[in-house]
Design an enzyme around this catalytic site. Structure first.
Site, short mmCIF file in Angstrom:
data_model
loop_
_atom_site.label_atom_id
_atom_site.label_comp_id
_atom_site.label_asym_id
_atom_site.label_seq_id
_atom_site.Cartn_x
_atom_site.Cartn_y
_atom_site.Cartn_z
N CYS A 111 1.11 -1.21 0.10
CA CYS A 111 -0.01 -0.14 0.10
C CYS A 111 0.79 1.22 0.07
O CYS A 111 2.19 0.97 0.05
CB CYS A 111 -0.89 0.19 1.20
SG CYS A 111 0.05 0.31 2.89
N GLU B 239 0.45 0.00 15.62
CA GLU B 239 -0.38 1.05 15.07
C GLU B 239 -1.11 1.59 16.39
O GLU B 239 -1.48 2.69 16.44
CB GLU B 239 -1.16 0.94 13.80
CG GLU B 239 -1.87 1.97 13.36
CD GLU B 239 -2.89 1.69 12.42
OE1 GLU B 239 -4.34 2.11 12.35
OE2 GLU B 239 -2.55 0.93 11.25
N CYS C 206 -8.09 2.59 6.45
CA CYS C 206 -7.63 3.30 5.05
C CYS C 206 -8.25 2.67 3.70
O CYS C 206 -8.84 1.49 3.88
CB CYS C 206 -6.06 2.53 4.95
SG CYS C 206 -5.24 2.73 3.42
N ASN D 116 -3.18 -6.73 8.53
CA ASN D 116 -4.07 -6.82 7.35
C ASN D 116 -4.25 -7.92 6.44
O ASN D 116 -5.19 -8.25 5.86
CB ASN D 116 -3.50 -5.51 6.43
CG ASN D 116 -2.43 -5.66 5.61
OD1 ASN D 116 -2.46 -6.28 4.62
ND2 ASN D 116 -1.34 -5.19 6.32
#
Length: 498
Positions: free
Chosen positions: A11, A124, A194, A224
């Site tokens: 990404c 995160e 996102c 992810n």
């Protein structure tokens, strides 16, 4: 039939972080990362072989190292610690994560309690929660959220701020959102998943519905990637693999339709390796493997050249028309190798240029392009020819780095060692920064994309020429203006120019 998801692979945030590390290595910097730069063991091992260390805390950094903060981000106190220790660092936190940091900080100032959907142990999330100065709550499912409100019924009346980890499961978030709308009377809700994650999960789900078997490629510790597996499992037999070597143990043979997707931390090289390995595993009469491979790799859009016209310029990007339905843009760091150059100083509206496609995002309708890489391809030909001919080149000193300076020539970064950068030992390298200099190429290594030059060899020739010219015309009685270079007990040495 093999089909690869168009959104598979790096990404924007991950690519930005990895590129930051490679750029520092190209500048001959000593690099360490605060935690693994991405959740992909193969890439982390490759960087380790290049000398990139992983550290756990700012105080672990050694003198002279540059610390890279990964795309997950860190709590504010980590940044303060780096500054207090005087450690050189580069912040590669994903812009989407930075946005959540701002939302959380602003929400707290308004008196709201933060309710974050995500894994409390994920880096995160730890960085986001580090922005909270008051109490907060985290949850991973609608069920966990409901239990929070059962145990603390007063939450329903409190001013709350809801947001989520960028890689949170889209379907699960929608379930949580339905509950929030029914129960909360004073809640601000922000969708902070996102968009690349949303598109990746949606495409993986659609691909799984049409496949007999789904392969999800990525690190097992990647959030992810794990969520992609969860998304695909209800619709097709799904396996998570890290490398092509794991295909041998999977029941791939005989499957008519195979779908492949990959996490945001999966390099394109690993995706390609999985596809190549499929040759021995798949039997099909519809297409031969070479055709399937070529068709599948089209979505990766690597190394394709296009011609574009500049239509708009911003401080961070240049927008170009490349004759396609997608909008083309060149990030500022892909426009030139000069880190100090501004887009508006390099191009103007209407300029035409050749560009290299870096990434296509069909979901968002954009193409990321690079001008500096096309320039570099052309520049290497000139560099190699100049070395063979011992040609004198002219370039601009853009940086002073450890052990020398960097000169930019036709898009190529040429390293000039300190011993080859000045006429005399001890001369100040900083004085060269921003100056146009003449130099020769003395070494080219295409595989490492490294060129080494010498300013000193040119200066010596110029000095010899000036000396020869002086002795040809000098006569007794002539007057000269010179610079006193040194004083001794028997006189002074004066430089008359050579």
């Amino acid at each position: 039939m093999i089909r690869v998801a168009k959104t598979a692979g790096f990404c924007f945030g991950v690519n930005r972080a990895v590129e930051t590390v490679y750029k520092l290595l190209d500048e001959d910097k000593t690099v360490c990362t605060l935690g693994p730069i991405i959740h992909n063991p193969q890439l982390v091992e490759e960087l380790g072989r290049k000398g990139v260390r992983i550290i756990d805390a700012p105080e672990d950094a050694k003198a002279g190292e540059t610390v890279v903060i990964r795309s997950h981000g860190v709590p504010p106190e980590v940044i303060e610690k780096l500054k207090a220790l005087g450690v050189d660092y580069k912040d590669a936190t994903c812009p989407y994560v930075q946005k959540i940091h701002r939302l959380v900080s602003d929400g707290e100032r308004e008196g709201r309690r933060v309710m974050l959907a995500g894994d409390a142990k994920h880096p995160e999330v730890e960085g986001i929660l580090g922005c909270c100065k008051t109490s907060y709550r985290t949850f991973k499912t609608r069920e966990e959220l409901e239990n929070l409100f059962k145990n603390e019924p007063e939450l329903a009346e409190m001013p709350l701020l809801f947001c989520e980890q960028t890689t949170f499961n889209v379907e699960e978030w929608e379930k949580c959102l339905d509950f929030v709308k029914k129960v909360c009377t004073n809640a601000s809700v922000f969708d902070t998943i996102c968009k690349a994650t949303t598109n990746r999960q949606r495409e993986a789900r659609e691909l799984a519905r049409e496949s007999d078997l789904m392969l999800v490629i990525g690190g097992r510790h990647s959030s992810n990637t794990a969520k992609l597996k969860e998304v695909c499992e209800p619709y097709a037999q799904t396996y998570l693999i890290e490398t092509a070597a794991e295909l041998a143990a999977l029941p791939v043979k005989g499957k008519a339709n195979i779908g492949i997707t990959a996490g945001a931390s999966t390099p394109a090289s690993i995706i390609k390796e999985v596809l190549v390995t499929m040759t021995d595993k798949i039997e099909t009469n519809e297409l031969n493997f070479e055709e399937m491979l070529e068709e599948s790799l089209k979505s990766l859009n690597t190394d394709e050249k296009v011609h574009g016209v500049v239509v708009s310029i911003s401080p961070t990007e240049v927008y170009v028309d490349v004759g396609r339905k997608q909008a083309g843009y060149i990030p500022a760091n892909e426009l030139s190798n000069d880190p100090n150059a501004k887009p508006e100083d390099l191009v103007k509206i209407g300029d035409e240029m050749d560009l290299l496609i870096m990434k296509t995002n069909d979901q968002e309708g954009t193409i990321m392009l690079s001008k500096k890489r096309i320039d570099a391809i052309k520049g290497w030909e000139d560099i190699a020819a100049a070395m063979d001919a011992e040609e004198i080149l002219t370039g601009k000193v853009t940086e002073v780095v450890k052990g020398g300076v960097i000169v930019l020539y036709n898009g190529i970064r040429v390293f000039i060692p300190a011993s080859q950068a000045v006429a005399n030992r001890g001369d100040d390298l900083e004085a060269l920064k921003g100056q146009d200099v003449q130099f020769r190429i003395i070494e080219v290594n295409r595989q490492r994309r490294r060129a080494v030059g010498s300013i000193r060899s040119v200066l010596r020739e110029q000095r010899k020429a000036a000396q020869a010219k002086f002795w040809e015309s000098v006569e007794e009685g002539q007057e000269f203006t010179g610079t006193v270079k040194s004083l001794t007990n028997f006189g002074a040495f004066v430089d008359l120019g050579g």
